[in-house]
Design a protein around this motif. Structure first.
Motif, PDB file in Angstrom:
ATOM      1  N   PHE A 140      -6.551  -4.874  -3.531  1.00 30.09           N
ATOM      2  CA  PHE A 140      -5.652  -3.945  -4.129  1.00 30.09           C
ATOM      3  C   PHE A 140      -6.265  -2.964  -5.327  1.00 30.09           C
ATOM      4  O   PHE A 140      -6.110  -1.785  -5.386  1.00 30.09           O
ATOM      5  CB  PHE A 140      -4.246  -4.275  -4.522  1.00 30.09           C
ATOM      6  N   THR A 141      -7.327  -3.619  -5.729  1.00 31.87           N
ATOM      7  CA  THR A 141      -8.107  -2.876  -6.661  1.00 31.87           C
ATOM      8  C   THR A 141      -9.004  -1.503  -5.909  1.00 31.87           C
ATOM      9  O   THR A 141      -8.899  -0.481  -6.391  1.00 31.87           O
ATOM     10  CB  THR A 141      -9.010  -3.704  -7.513  1.00 31.87           C
ATOM     11  N   PHE A 142      -9.690  -1.965  -4.906  1.00 32.95           N
ATOM     12  CA  PHE A 142     -10.377  -1.190  -4.025  1.00 32.95           C
ATOM     13  C   PHE A 142      -9.436  -0.147  -3.298  1.00 32.95           C
ATOM     14  O   PHE A 142      -9.806   1.036  -3.338  1.00 32.95           O
ATOM     15  CB  PHE A 142     -11.248  -2.300  -2.945  1.00 32.95           C
ATOM     16  N   ALA A 143      -8.501  -0.436  -3.127  1.00 36.38           N
ATOM     17  CA  ALA A 143      -7.449   0.299  -2.382  1.00 36.38           C
ATOM     18  C   ALA A 143      -7.103   1.356  -3.317  1.00 36.38           C
ATOM     19  O   ALA A 143      -6.896   2.744  -2.815  1.00 36.38           O
ATOM     20  CB  ALA A 143      -5.867  -0.465  -2.026  1.00 36.38           C
ATOM     21  N   ALA A 144      -6.825   0.948  -4.711  1.00 32.87           N
ATOM     22  CA  ALA A 144      -6.227   2.265  -5.703  1.00 32.87           C
ATOM     23  C   ALA A 144      -7.638   3.022  -5.840  1.00 32.87           C
ATOM     24  O   ALA A 144      -7.567   4.377  -6.029  1.00 32.87           O
ATOM     25  CB  ALA A 144      -5.897   1.446  -6.921  1.00 32.87           C
ATOM     26  N   LEU A 185       0.971  -1.246   0.056  1.00 31.41           N
ATOM     27  CA  LEU A 185       0.045  -0.257   0.054  1.00 31.41           C
ATOM     28  C   LEU A 185       0.693   1.255   0.317  1.00 31.41           C
ATOM     29  O   LEU A 185       0.637   2.213  -0.726  1.00 31.41           O
ATOM     30  CB  LEU A 185      -1.061   0.068   1.332  1.00 31.41           C
ATOM     31  N   ARG A 186       2.018   1.384   0.622  1.00 31.20           N
ATOM     32  CA  ARG A 186       3.099   2.518   0.820  1.00 31.20           C
ATOM     33  C   ARG A 186       3.480   2.689  -0.539  1.00 31.20           C
ATOM     34  O   ARG A 186       3.740   3.634  -1.043  1.00 31.20           O
ATOM     35  CB  ARG A 186       4.154   2.188   1.804  1.00 31.20           C
ATOM     36  N   GLU A 187       3.698   1.387  -1.130  1.00 27.81           N
ATOM     37  CA  GLU A 187       4.432   1.628  -2.577  1.00 27.81           C
ATOM     38  C   GLU A 187       3.318   2.112  -3.698  1.00 27.81           C
ATOM     39  O   GLU A 187       3.815   3.091  -4.386  1.00 27.81           O
ATOM     40  CB  GLU A 187       4.919   0.186  -2.988  1.00 27.81           C
ATOM     41  N   GLY A 222      -0.920   3.842  -9.686  1.00 28.15           N
ATOM     42  CA  GLY A 222       0.665   3.823  -9.949  1.00 28.15           C
ATOM     43  C   GLY A 222       0.985   2.132 -10.300  1.00 28.15           C
ATOM     44  O   GLY A 222       2.248   1.649 -10.332  1.00 28.15           O
ATOM     45  N   TYR A 223      -0.042   1.197 -10.758  1.00 25.79           N
ATOM     46  CA  TYR A 223       0.081  -0.016 -11.152  1.00 25.79           C
ATOM     47  C   TYR A 223       0.801  -0.010 -12.513  1.00 25.79           C
ATOM     48  O   TYR A 223       0.629   0.836 -13.270  1.00 25.79           O
ATOM     49  CB  TYR A 223      -1.128  -0.819 -11.082  1.00 25.79           C
ATOM     50  N   THR A 224       1.885  -1.210 -12.837  1.00 27.71           N
ATOM     51  CA  THR A 224       2.187  -1.260 -14.003  1.00 27.71           C
ATOM     52  C   THR A 224       1.121  -2.080 -14.882  1.00 27.71           C
ATOM     53  O   THR A 224       0.417  -2.722 -14.276  1.00 27.71           O
ATOM     54  CB  THR A 224       3.509  -2.019 -13.924  1.00 27.71           C
ATOM     55  N   GLU A 225       1.605  -2.193 -16.192  1.00 30.07           N
ATOM     56  CA  GLU A 225       0.522  -3.082 -17.046  1.00 30.07           C
ATOM     57  C   GLU A 225       0.447  -4.700 -16.557  1.00 30.07           C
ATOM     58  O   GLU A 225      -0.355  -5.245 -16.459  1.00 30.07           O
ATOM     59  CB  GLU A 225       1.051  -2.972 -18.296  1.00 30.07           C
ATOM     60  N   VAL A 226       1.842  -5.296 -16.111  1.00 29.03           N
ATOM     61  CA  VAL A 226       1.800  -6.377 -15.648  1.00 29.03           C
ATOM     62  C   VAL A 226       0.978  -6.674 -14.504  1.00 29.03           C
ATOM     63  O   VAL A 226       0.258  -7.448 -14.049  1.00 29.03           O
ATOM     64  CB  VAL A 226       3.354  -6.801 -15.693  1.00 29.03           C
ATOM     65  N   GLU A 227       1.148  -5.628 -13.598  1.00 29.54           N
ATOM     66  CA  GLU A 227       0.374  -5.601 -12.123  1.00 29.54           C
ATOM     67  C   GLU A 227      -1.082  -5.519 -12.366  1.00 29.54           C
ATOM     68  O   GLU A 227      -1.830  -6.070 -11.806  1.00 29.54           O
ATOM     69  CB  GLU A 227       1.036  -4.520 -11.115  1.00 29.54           C
ATOM     70  N   GLY A 287      -2.826  -6.450 -15.153  1.00 31.31           N
ATOM     71  CA  GLY A 287      -3.022  -7.697 -15.522  1.00 31.31           C
ATOM     72  C   GLY A 287      -3.352  -8.921 -14.558  1.00 31.31           C
ATOM     73  O   GLY A 287      -4.125  -9.537 -14.689  1.00 31.31           O
ATOM     74  N   GLU A 288      -2.274  -8.828 -13.603  1.00 26.01           N
ATOM     75  CA  GLU A 288      -2.457  -9.739 -12.554  1.00 26.01           C
ATOM     76  C   GLU A 288      -3.997  -9.621 -11.497  1.00 26.01           C
ATOM     77  O   GLU A 288      -4.431 -10.538 -11.009  1.00 26.01           O
ATOM     78  CB  GLU A 288      -1.221  -9.636 -11.430  1.00 26.01           C
ATOM     79  N   VAL A 289      -3.783  -8.221 -11.344  1.00 26.29           N
ATOM     80  CA  VAL A 289      -5.078  -7.992 -10.750  1.00 26.29           C
ATOM     81  C   VAL A 289      -6.378  -8.339 -11.236  1.00 26.29           C
ATOM     82  O   VAL A 289      -7.378  -8.824 -10.619  1.00 26.29           O
ATOM     83  CB  VAL A 289      -4.980  -6.558 -10.144  1.00 26.29           C
TER      84      VAL A 289
END
Length: 182
Positions: A78-82, A32-34, A147-152, A154-156
């Motif tokens: 993490f989707t909800f956190a974003a 979450l900090r990241e 701040g997610y990357t495309e790979v992240e 995709g994973e989520v």
């Protein structure tokens, strides 16, 4: 902590286990900090003087208190956190518009107002995109506000990196058109 362990913690939280809620926050805190740091560094840094810790804590509190959204997996968490980070950034940017003083430095105030206006316009365009193309809006939300990357992403979301890249390209074009209309 791996994905299955976090999913198990989330299930315990949803079952009302308060000790699991504390364990979930401790396990998720570095990620979450990241996420918050990346968002503040990449464009939301002037959001009412927000700091990474403040954004993490406020987002987590909203997630923990929220009865409207109950994540069932690490991906959803993490989707909800974003999403909550985005909402909090937008609220922070709107507060000064309600008459709260920003700064005594006029130059800094003008820079802040300009960036705040840009983020608020994007938020409004994103709301229109959400109504038309929910998945595209989610990709934008996670990439721009999270701040997610495309790979992240995709994973989520359970998508291939190529699909995320196509969604991102399409969403940018649609948002650009929506921003030009406003």
């Amino acid at each position: 902590m791996d994905e299955h362990e976090m999913d198990a913690l989330i299930a315990r939280v949803n079952a009302g286990d308060t000790a699991a809620q504390d364990a979930l926050f401790a396990a998720a805190y570095p990620a979450l900090r990241e996420l918050a740091s990346a968002r503040l560094r990449d464009g939301g840094g002037h959001a009412g003087g927000l700091h990474t810790t403040q954004l993490v804590h406020e987002s987590y509190l909203r997630l923990a208190r929220g009865s409207r959204l109950r994540p069932e997996s690490r991906r959803e968490f993490f989707t909800f956190a974003a999403r909550f980070m985005r909402e909090f950034i937008v609220e922070s940017l709107r507060r000064p518009r309600a008459g709260e003083p920003l700064t005594l430095d006029t130059a800094a105030e003008l820079a802040l107002t300009s960036e705040a206006d840009e983020v608020l316009r994007l938020h409004e365009a994103l709301a229109a995109l959400q109504a038309a193309e929910p998945r595209l809006a989610q990709v934008v939300e996670m990439r721009y506000f999270g701040g997610y990357t495309e790979v992240e992403i995709g994973e989520v979301l359970g998508l291939t990196e190529r699909t995320v890249r196509r969604d991102w390209d399409k969403a940018r074009l649609l948002l650009l058109a929506l921003l030009r209309q406003s």
